[in-house]
Design an enzyme around this catalytic site. Structure first.
Site, mmCIF file in Angstrom:
data_model
loop_
_atom_site.group_PDB
_atom_site.id
_atom_site.type_symbol
_atom_site.label_atom_id
_atom_site.label_comp_id
_atom_site.label_asym_id
_atom_site.label_seq_id
_atom_site.Cartn_x
_atom_site.Cartn_y
_atom_site.Cartn_z
ATOM 1 C CG HIS A 122 -1.982 -1.056 1.157
ATOM 2 N ND1 HIS A 122 -1.722 -2.389 1.396
ATOM 3 C CD2 HIS A 122 -3.301 -0.967 0.871
ATOM 4 C CE1 HIS A 122 -2.840 -3.083 1.272
ATOM 5 N NE2 HIS A 122 -3.817 -2.248 0.948
ATOM 6 C CD GLU A 194 1.160 -3.668 2.348
ATOM 7 O OE1 GLU A 194 1.261 -2.463 2.567
ATOM 8 O OE2 GLU A 194 0.408 -4.144 1.462
#
Length: 309
Positions: A122, A194
């Site tokens: 992100h 992630e």
């Protein structure tokens, strides 16, 4: 109450979306910087979580970490201002303000007729990166988490489809098969990659601490033979004249040891993310719990279980 809450959230997003689109550009970005600074000074829960995550990236003094968190909050709000305004951007603006590092990793695989799986953290603005890919001849498919209310989810899907993407609901029936078919046609699949603290997540080490990451990127590459090429993103310049930097990392090849392929490949994705995040920590927008050490002591998700493939 739930229906009212859903309606209120839809109204807030829709009203804000329209208002930001009609504001002068400099005023819009200035307003979002002001909002970021307000929540940073208040130490909102999201800002505190961002600071805890950024503390893992480097050895900062308290003052350095506090300032880095302010820049991170501003970067995150820049993303939202971008999102509300991108539908009005010309193709030239989307393309001309993108700088790409090691693009050959990505283009060589596509030129060879292979599909490409690009896991992303992100960071920066992945919608912008996706629009760039679509406009430069790389048809992109991705997934989106279902938001409440449903009309808000549909609005974000419509927004991303207008940028050229094919969007599937996260966890929907047949999504992995649809993505595999897209890769089989030589297409591009981008996946946020992630964070997955569920029992399905793959144990990895990120910045020296245990966490879990989604298995989807490595699984799709193994299933289809697609190239697995992590990317990280960052902003450059000051808004509203800012640009986006896309960095493609070294392709990740499946290891020979079949029983450890999934775990090894996911760890290598984490290693690439470390490099990109450490280079531009202010553009990492991780405002949720990420590291197992931050979970409640009795949370069963803290227990690491072996993964085989």
């Amino acid at each position: 109450m739930s229906a009212f809450s859903d309606w209120r959230q839809l109204w807030l997003y829709s009203t804000g979306w329209k208002a930001v689109q009609h504001m002068p550009e400099k005023a819009a970005y200035r307003s979002f910087r002001t909002i970021a600074d307000f929540f940073w000074r208040r130490g909102s829960p999201s800002v505190r979580r961002l600071e805890l995550n950024l503390a893992r990236v480097g050895k900062w003094s308290p003052e350095e970490l506090h300032e880095l968190t302010r820049l991170g909050a501003r970067s995150y709000m820049r993303y939202w201002c971008d999102a509300f305004r991108m539908s009005e951007w010309s193709h030239e603006r989307i393309l001309d303000r993108v700088r790409v590092i090691d693009e050959h990793h990505f283009r060589d695989a596509l030129a060879a007729g292979r599909g490409v799986v690009v896991p992303l953290p992100h960071m920066g603005n992945w919608d912008w990166a996706g629009a760039w890919a679509c406009l430069t001849g790389a048809p992109l498919a991705t997934v989106a988490e279902r938001l409440r209310p449903e009309k808000l989810y549909e609005r974000f899907v419509t927004y991303r489809e207008a940028l050229g993407m094919t969007v599937h609901p996260l966890g929907g029936e047949g999504v992995m098969s649809a993505l595999a078919e897209h890769l089989g046609r030589g297409g591009l699949v981008c996946l946020p990659a992630e964070r997955d603290l569920s029992r399905r997540g793959i144990p990895v080490t990120l910045f020296g601490e245990p966490t879990r990451m989604p298995a989807g990127s490595a699984m799709l590459a193994l299933r289809t033979g697609a190239a697995l090429i992590p990317a990280t993103l960052a902003y450059e310049g000051r808004e509203p004249d800012h640009g986006l930097v896309i960095r493609f990392h070294e392709p990740i090849e499946p290891p020979e040891e079949r029983g450890e392929r999934l775990a090894t490949m996911t760890q290598r994705i984490a290693d690439a993310f470390e490099i990109g995040i450490a280079a531009n920590p202010q553009d990492w927008h991780m405002t949720q719990r990420l590291f197992l050490a931050d979970l409640d002591p009795n949370d069963p998700r803290r227990r690491i279980q072996p993964v085989t493939s």
